[in-house]
Design a protein around this motif. Structure first.
Motif, PDB file in Angstrom:
ATOM      1  N   PHE A   1      56.830 -52.815   4.924  1.00  0.00           N
ATOM      2  CA  PHE A   1      56.078 -53.855   5.630  1.00  0.00           C
ATOM      3  C   PHE A   1      56.907 -54.514   6.739  1.00  0.00           C
ATOM      4  O   PHE A   1      56.420 -55.448   7.377  1.00  0.00           O
ATOM      5  CB  PHE A   1      55.647 -54.955   4.657  1.00  0.00           C
ATOM      6  N   ASN A   2      58.114 -54.044   6.948  1.00  0.00           N
ATOM      7  CA  ASN A   2      59.033 -54.715   7.878  1.00  0.00           C
ATOM      8  C   ASN A   2      59.275 -53.841   9.101  1.00  0.00           C
ATOM      9  O   ASN A   2      60.027 -52.871   9.031  1.00  0.00           O
ATOM     10  CB  ASN A   2      60.357 -55.021   7.175  1.00  0.00           C
ATOM     11  N   PRO A   3      58.688 -54.153  10.259  1.00  0.00           N
ATOM     12  CA  PRO A   3      58.835 -53.285  11.429  1.00  0.00           C
ATOM     13  C   PRO A   3      60.227 -53.306  12.036  1.00  0.00           C
ATOM     14  O   PRO A   3      60.527 -52.501  12.913  1.00  0.00           O
ATOM     15  CB  PRO A   3      57.801 -53.842  12.405  1.00  0.00           C
TER      16      PRO A   3
ATOM     17  N   GLY B   1      49.433 -51.579  10.574  1.00  0.00           N
ATOM     18  CA  GLY B   1      49.106 -52.994  10.533  1.00  0.00           C
ATOM     19  C   GLY B   1      50.285 -53.880  10.862  1.00  0.00           C
ATOM     20  O   GLY B   1      50.114 -55.085  11.067  1.00  0.00           O
ATOM     21  N   VAL B   2      51.508 -53.294  10.919  1.00  0.00           N
ATOM     22  CA  VAL B   2      52.684 -54.089  11.290  1.00  0.00           C
ATOM     23  C   VAL B   2      53.440 -53.429  12.436  1.00  0.00           C
ATOM     24  O   VAL B   2      54.635 -53.601  12.589  1.00  0.00           O
ATOM     25  CB  VAL B   2      53.633 -54.321  10.099  1.00  0.00           C
ATOM     26  N   SER B   3      52.763 -52.668  13.272  1.00  0.00           N
ATOM     27  CA  SER B   3      53.403 -52.013  14.400  1.00  0.00           C
ATOM     28  C   SER B   3      54.054 -53.043  15.315  1.00  0.00           C
ATOM     29  O   SER B   3      53.533 -54.145  15.505  1.00  0.00           O
ATOM     30  CB  SER B   3      52.372 -51.198  15.188  1.00  0.00           C
ATOM     31  N   PHE B   4      55.188 -52.691  15.902  1.00  0.00           N
ATOM     32  CA  PHE B   4      55.910 -53.625  16.758  1.00  0.00           C
ATOM     33  C   PHE B   4      55.437 -53.555  18.206  1.00  0.00           C
ATOM     34  O   PHE B   4      55.008 -54.547  18.779  1.00  0.00           O
ATOM     35  CB  PHE B   4      57.419 -53.347  16.687  1.00  0.00           C
ATOM     36  N   TRP B   5      55.506 -52.387  18.826  1.00  0.00           N
ATOM     37  CA  TRP B   5      55.184 -52.278  20.247  1.00  0.00           C
ATOM     38  C   TRP B   5      53.727 -51.937  20.514  1.00  0.00           C
ATOM     39  O   TRP B   5      53.257 -52.098  21.644  1.00  0.00           O
ATOM     40  CB  TRP B   5      56.071 -51.220  20.909  1.00  0.00           C
ATOM     41  N   VAL B   6      52.991 -51.430  19.527  1.00  0.00           N
ATOM     42  CA  VAL B   6      51.567 -51.115  19.730  1.00  0.00           C
ATOM     43  C   VAL B   6      50.764 -52.315  19.251  1.00  0.00           C
ATOM     44  O   VAL B   6      50.463 -52.456  18.065  1.00  0.00           O
ATOM     45  CB  VAL B   6      51.168 -49.828  18.976  1.00  0.00           C
ATOM     46  N   ARG B   7      50.445 -53.164  20.184  1.00  0.00           N
ATOM     47  CA  ARG B   7      49.895 -54.475  19.843  1.00  0.00           C
ATOM     48  C   ARG B   7      48.615 -54.378  19.014  1.00  0.00           C
ATOM     49  O   ARG B   7      48.408 -55.141  18.062  1.00  0.00           O
ATOM     50  CB  ARG B   7      49.653 -55.260  21.149  1.00  0.00           C
ATOM     51  N   GLN B   8      47.715 -53.441  19.346  1.00  0.00           N
ATOM     52  CA  GLN B   8      46.434 -53.389  18.647  1.00  0.00           C
ATOM     53  C   GLN B   8      46.576 -52.923  17.203  1.00  0.00           C
ATOM     54  O   GLN B   8      45.627 -53.035  16.424  1.00  0.00           O
ATOM     55  CB  GLN B   8      45.436 -52.492  19.390  1.00  0.00           C
ATOM     56  N   ASN B   9      47.750 -52.420  16.827  1.00  0.00           N
ATOM     57  CA  ASN B   9      47.980 -51.993  15.450  1.00  0.00           C
ATOM     58  C   ASN B   9      48.836 -52.979  14.670  1.00  0.00           C
ATOM     59  O   ASN B   9      49.473 -52.617  13.684  1.00  0.00           O
ATOM     60  CB  ASN B   9      48.640 -50.614  15.424  1.00  0.00           C
TER      61      ASN B   9
ATOM     62  N   PRO C   1      45.180 -62.131  12.241  1.00  0.00           N
ATOM     63  CA  PRO C   1      43.816 -62.192  11.701  1.00  0.00           C
ATOM     64  C   PRO C   1      43.678 -61.647  10.287  1.00  0.00           C
ATOM     65  O   PRO C   1      42.661 -61.899   9.634  1.00  0.00           O
ATOM     66  CB  PRO C   1      43.004 -61.364  12.693  1.00  0.00           C
ATOM     67  N   TYR C   2      44.679 -60.905   9.808  1.00  0.00           N
ATOM     68  CA  TYR C   2      44.597 -60.324   8.466  1.00  0.00           C
ATOM     69  C   TYR C   2      45.896 -60.580   7.703  1.00  0.00           C
ATOM     70  O   TYR C   2      46.964 -60.752   8.291  1.00  0.00           O
ATOM     71  CB  TYR C   2      44.340 -58.815   8.539  1.00  0.00           C
ATOM     72  N   ARG C   3      45.767 -60.600   6.380  1.00  0.00           N
ATOM     73  CA  ARG C   3      46.926 -60.625   5.498  1.00  0.00           C
ATOM     74  C   ARG C   3      46.846 -59.422   4.570  1.00  0.00           C
ATOM     75  O   ARG C   3      45.781 -58.810   4.389  1.00  0.00           O
ATOM     76  CB  ARG C   3      46.975 -61.918   4.677  1.00  0.00           C
ATOM     77  N   ILE C   4      47.967 -59.082   3.964  1.00  0.00           N
ATOM     78  CA  ILE C   4      48.022 -57.930   3.075  1.00  0.00           C
ATOM     79  C   ILE C   4      47.323 -58.249   1.763  1.00  0.00           C
ATOM     80  O   ILE C   4      47.575 -59.285   1.140  1.00  0.00           O
ATOM     81  CB  ILE C   4      49.483 -57.524   2.825  1.00  0.00           C
ATOM     82  N   GLY C   5      46.433 -57.360   1.350  1.00  0.00           N
ATOM     83  CA  GLY C   5      45.753 -57.488   0.069  1.00  0.00           C
ATOM     84  C   GLY C   5      46.342 -56.515  -0.938  1.00  0.00           C
ATOM     85  O   GLY C   5      47.554 -56.368  -1.049  1.00  0.00           O
TER      86      GLY C   5
ATOM     87  N   LEU D   1      36.877 -48.099  27.560  1.00  0.00           N
ATOM     88  CA  LEU D   1      38.012 -49.002  27.459  1.00  0.00           C
ATOM     89  C   LEU D   1      39.278 -48.291  27.920  1.00  0.00           C
ATOM     90  O   LEU D   1      39.316 -47.077  28.067  1.00  0.00           O
ATOM     91  CB  LEU D   1      38.167 -49.483  26.006  1.00  0.00           C
ATOM     92  N   LEU D   2      40.312 -49.075  28.114  1.00  0.00           N
ATOM     93  CA  LEU D   2      41.548 -48.534  28.649  1.00  0.00           C
ATOM     94  C   LEU D   2      42.588 -48.261  27.578  1.00  0.00           C
ATOM     95  O   LEU D   2      43.573 -47.575  27.848  1.00  0.00           O
ATOM     96  CB  LEU D   2      42.135 -49.509  29.682  1.00  0.00           C
ATOM     97  N   ARG D   3      42.426 -48.792  26.391  1.00  0.00           N
ATOM     98  CA  ARG D   3      43.542 -48.754  25.471  1.00  0.00           C
ATOM     99  C   ARG D   3      43.238 -48.103  24.129  1.00  0.00           C
ATOM    100  O   ARG D   3      44.070 -47.410  23.582  1.00  0.00           O
ATOM    101  CB  ARG D   3      44.059 -50.166  25.201  1.00  0.00           C
ATOM    102  N   GLU D   4      42.100 -48.338  23.552  1.00  0.00           N
ATOM    103  CA  GLU D   4      41.927 -47.892  22.178  1.00  0.00           C
ATOM    104  C   GLU D   4      40.479 -47.573  21.905  1.00  0.00           C
ATOM    105  O   GLU D   4      39.586 -47.868  22.703  1.00  0.00           O
ATOM    106  CB  GLU D   4      42.395 -48.991  21.207  1.00  0.00           C
ATOM    107  N   THR D   5      40.252 -46.937  20.791  1.00  0.00           N
ATOM    108  CA  THR D   5      38.896 -46.587  20.404  1.00  0.00           C
ATOM    109  C   THR D   5      38.089 -47.795  19.977  1.00  0.00           C
ATOM    110  O   THR D   5      36.880 -47.819  20.120  1.00  0.00           O
ATOM    111  CB  THR D   5      38.938 -45.565  19.264  1.00  0.00           C
ATOM    112  N   GLY D   6      38.740 -48.805  19.405  1.00  0.00           N
ATOM    113  CA  GLY D   6      38.100 -50.102  19.205  1.00  0.00           C
ATOM    114  C   GLY D   6      37.293 -50.291  17.947  1.00  0.00           C
ATOM    115  O   GLY D   6      36.763 -51.383  17.730  1.00  0.00           O
ATOM    116  N   PHE D   7      37.191 -49.291  17.080  1.00  0.00           N
ATOM    117  CA  PHE D   7      36.294 -49.490  15.938  1.00  0.00           C
ATOM    118  C   PHE D   7      36.840 -50.500  14.937  1.00  0.00           C
ATOM    119  O   PHE D   7      36.072 -51.192  14.280  1.00  0.00           O
ATOM    120  CB  PHE D   7      35.947 -48.158  15.244  1.00  0.00           C
ATOM    121  N   VAL D   8      38.149 -50.629  14.810  1.00  0.00           N
ATOM    122  CA  VAL D   8      38.694 -51.570  13.830  1.00  0.00           C
ATOM    123  C   VAL D   8      38.463 -53.010  14.247  1.00  0.00           C
ATOM    124  O   VAL D   8      38.066 -53.842  13.427  1.00  0.00           O
ATOM    125  CB  VAL D   8      40.196 -51.301  13.601  1.00  0.00           C
ATOM    126  N   ASP D   9      38.706 -53.342  15.507  1.00  0.00           N
ATOM    127  CA  ASP D   9      38.646 -54.751  15.882  1.00  0.00           C
ATOM    128  C   ASP D   9      37.451 -55.116  16.753  1.00  0.00           C
ATOM    129  O   ASP D   9      37.265 -56.295  17.064  1.00  0.00           O
ATOM    130  CB  ASP D   9      39.938 -55.186  16.583  1.00  0.00           C
TER     131      ASP D   9
END
Length: 621
Positions: free
Chosen positions: A71-73, A83-91, A227-231, A594-602
């Motif tokens: 869990f530590n990037p 969900g904890v990516s460092f440089w890929v902001r949308q992840n 917006p999310y925490r680990i479950g 869109l320019l960056r991602e597929t977008g289905f998650v967010d």
């Protein structure tokens, strides 16, 4: 992209309406655009690509390849969970950053943790003002102390892929209760990528991490702010991300209409084909299909015919790049010879393989394929200014020929290409003895160990290896478990590998991590090909030095030509369209590409009526 006028001040500050002058005298703006201006005004309510009134609730189940144990990037080892990516902001679902990228602009960020960003006229510092009301999941406020702590840890203790890009920042200062500024090294002042790089870095909580070792992996769920925490989770297999109902940034303009699912469930798979069967079996909800034959034939099943399961194709308005091109391990002497690399390149036949792939791919002719950054025609005057000083270090064809794919394609193999490859190999000291290609001096046989990320990719190598056999080159293909594949790539335990090269409109960090000599010596960089070329290093430097969009484009195109004509990688396919299979449980905003991602998650949301229709079909079936 819209250009900006000359002058460092106008370039860096990206002047927009309604600047806010702070007590420290700093002129803050609501967003930052790379060599351009933000499209949204300071008072925008939401972006154009969301449904601002999307309901919250439900869940989405998404697949991920491989496994995870961390869990530590910042850790120096391990495999981060999605969900904890460092440089890929949308992840990054757990940690917020100072700025958030817009998905419909090439390289613009708007305030998230920060409500203002400013850059000194001489480029000596980059300042941010923290937004009031930002807080951690435990209710504690996010402060400048957290920002300072984060940066100092990132620079001193993190993996090299994080710490190295921060060498241009010499320090950080607290200048007011909610204001900090990053100090820029003199030789990096004016680099327009730095505000973006700092802006997307996650901010971590000092009161949680200061007594923990940030260099070590952990599966203890850390404190976040996003917006999310680990479950619940099963290490290496799956994880559930639970939406934070009172998330502090829910109604910010850049976030409104996003992060709508109560639960994001990420399931890990070791094989792409199993993902296909998993989505058909209603184990996951969405799957980006990357195997053409499966896209063409695997989804004709009752749910698809009933209309409760859908297939769609779409594009992203960003550089398409290269889709899993072959690259050579340049640490090996035989691959240091450009004649050997050209001989191997000549045996690539995209047109033939794409017929076998149902026309699924586009043909790549650039590392930045499908964008303004891609080299075209002969070098422009601006490119020649960068290339001429390097003339003795780069292939002559950079100056005389536009890059084109190998000739005589569409036949599977072509006699002329084989003859030319054999000639190049002979010139490089290789000759055929008893049907085997061996080095004339050492007697070493020419054998290539291909290492693939998946069995599907390994199978795609087979026709290519058959052509190499005609030249006397033997080969083997391995597709190990993905963590072993990653280890072998990082350790250089391969002769030929493949990786997707998917740049955006500001690919400086990706380019330097993938191709710079400095990155080749770093254990966790992405320069898996061990490419060390002074001319490439010089052109990467020009990317960082660009002060206008036109100069940036010229540097990217010049670099593109040098990489292509050196045949370090074998461009073949480009992913110009995306193939998405999904269960029709969700609402989707009516945006364009869109320019960056597929977008289905967010960007998608749970649609109760559609979900009920799917449930009825499943029950009746």
């Amino acid at each position: 992209m819209r250009g900006v006028g000359p002058g460092l001040l106008s370039l860096l500050l990206n002047v927009t309406a309604c600047a806010v002058l702070s007590d420290t005298g700093i002129d803050y703006r609501h967003g930052y655009a790379f060599l351009s201006d933000p499209a949204y005004p300071p008072d925008f309510a939401n972006t154009a690509y969301v449904n601002p009134d999307a309901p919250k609730g439900g869940r989405i189940r998404v697949p991920e390849m491989g496994t995870w144990d961390n869990f530590n990037p910042l850790a120096l080892g391990g495999r981060d969970v999605r969900g904890v990516s460092f440089w890929v902001r949308q992840n990054n679902y757990l940690y917020d950053s100072l700025l958030e990228p817009a998905l419909d602009e090439p390289a613009t960020l708007y305030g998230l943790l920060a409500d203002g960003v400013a850059v000194a006229a001489d480029g000596a510092w980059i300042a941010f003002r923290l937004r009031e009301g930002a807080r951690w999941h435990d209710g504690e406020p996010i402060t400048v102390d957290d920002v300072v702590f984060s940066f100092e840890k990132f620079k001193s203790e993190a993996t090299p892929t994080i710490s190295t890009p921060l060498t241009a920042i010499t320090g950080i200062e607290v200048i007011a209760a909610r204001e900090i500024r990053y100090l820029v090294a003199e030789d990096a002042r004016g680099d327009p990528i730095l505000p973006r790089r700092i802006g997307i870095m996650p901010v971590i909580p000092r009161h949680y991490w200061e007594n923990r070792d940030l260099t070590r992996t952990t599966v203890e769920p850390p404190l976040g702010s996003g917006p999310y925490r680990i479950g619940e989770f099963s290490m290496g297999r799956w994880i559930e991300w639970q939406r934070v109902a009172d998330y502090w940034g829910r109604d910010l303009p850049i976030n409104r209409g996003r992060y709508n699912f109560d639960t994001i469930e990420v399931d890990y798979f070791r094989d792409d084909q199993v993902q296909t069967e998993a989505v058909k079996g209603n184990v996951i909800d969405v799957h980006l299909e990357n195997v053409p034959s499966r896209w063409a034939t695997a989804y004709e099943f009752p749910a698809f015919r009933a209309g409760v399961f859908r297939k769609t194709e779409f594009t992203l308005s960003k550089p398409a790049g290269l889709w899993w091109p072959i690259f050579w391990n340049l640490a090996q002497p035989r691959f240091q010879d450009v004649r050997v690399r050209e001989a191997l390149w000549l045996q690539s036949d995209f047109e033939w393989s794409n017929v076998k792939s149902h026309g699924f791919w586009g043909q790549a002719t650039s590392f930045f394929h499908g964008s303004e950054l891609a080299a075209r025609g002969l070098p422009s005057a601006a490119e020649l200014e960068l290339l001429e000083p390097l003339r003795e270090q780069i292939p002559p064809r950079v100056f005389t020929e536009p890059y084109r794919p190998p000739p005589n394609q569409g036949h599977g193999w072509h006699r002329d290409n084989l003859l030319r490859s054999a000639e190049l190999l002979r010139e490089a000291g290789w000759q055929v003895r008893d049907g085997r290609l061996v080095h004339e001096r050492t007697g070493e046989g020419f054998h290539i160990r291909f290492v693939a990320v998946s069995p599907a990719l390994g199978a795609a190598f087979i026709p290519y290896t058959h052509k190499l056999e005609r030249l006397g080159i033997s080969s083997s293909i391995k597709a190990p478990e993905i963590s072993n594949w990653l280890y072998r790539m990082r350790a250089g335990d391969f002769d030929a590998g493949a990786i997707a090269f998917l740049p955006d409109f500001t690919p400086t960090l990706l380019v330097s991590n993938s191709f710079s000599s400095a990155a080749a010596d770093q254990p966790y960089s992405f320069n898996w090909s061990n490419l060390k070329d002074p001319a490439v290093d010089a052109l990467i430097g020009h990317l960082y030095k660009a002060r206008t969009w036109d100069a940036f484009v010229a540097a990217a195109r010049a670099l593109d030509r040098v990489l292509l004509w050196n045949f370090y990688w074998v461009p073949s396919s480009s992913k110009t369209r995306y193939a998405l299979a999904y269960w029709d449980r969700f609402g989707q905003p009516g945006h364009g590409p869109l320019l960056r991602e597929t977008g289905f998650v967010d960007l998608w949301w749970w649609d109760a009526d559609r979900a009920a229709r799917v449930a009825r079909f499943a029950r009746d079936e």
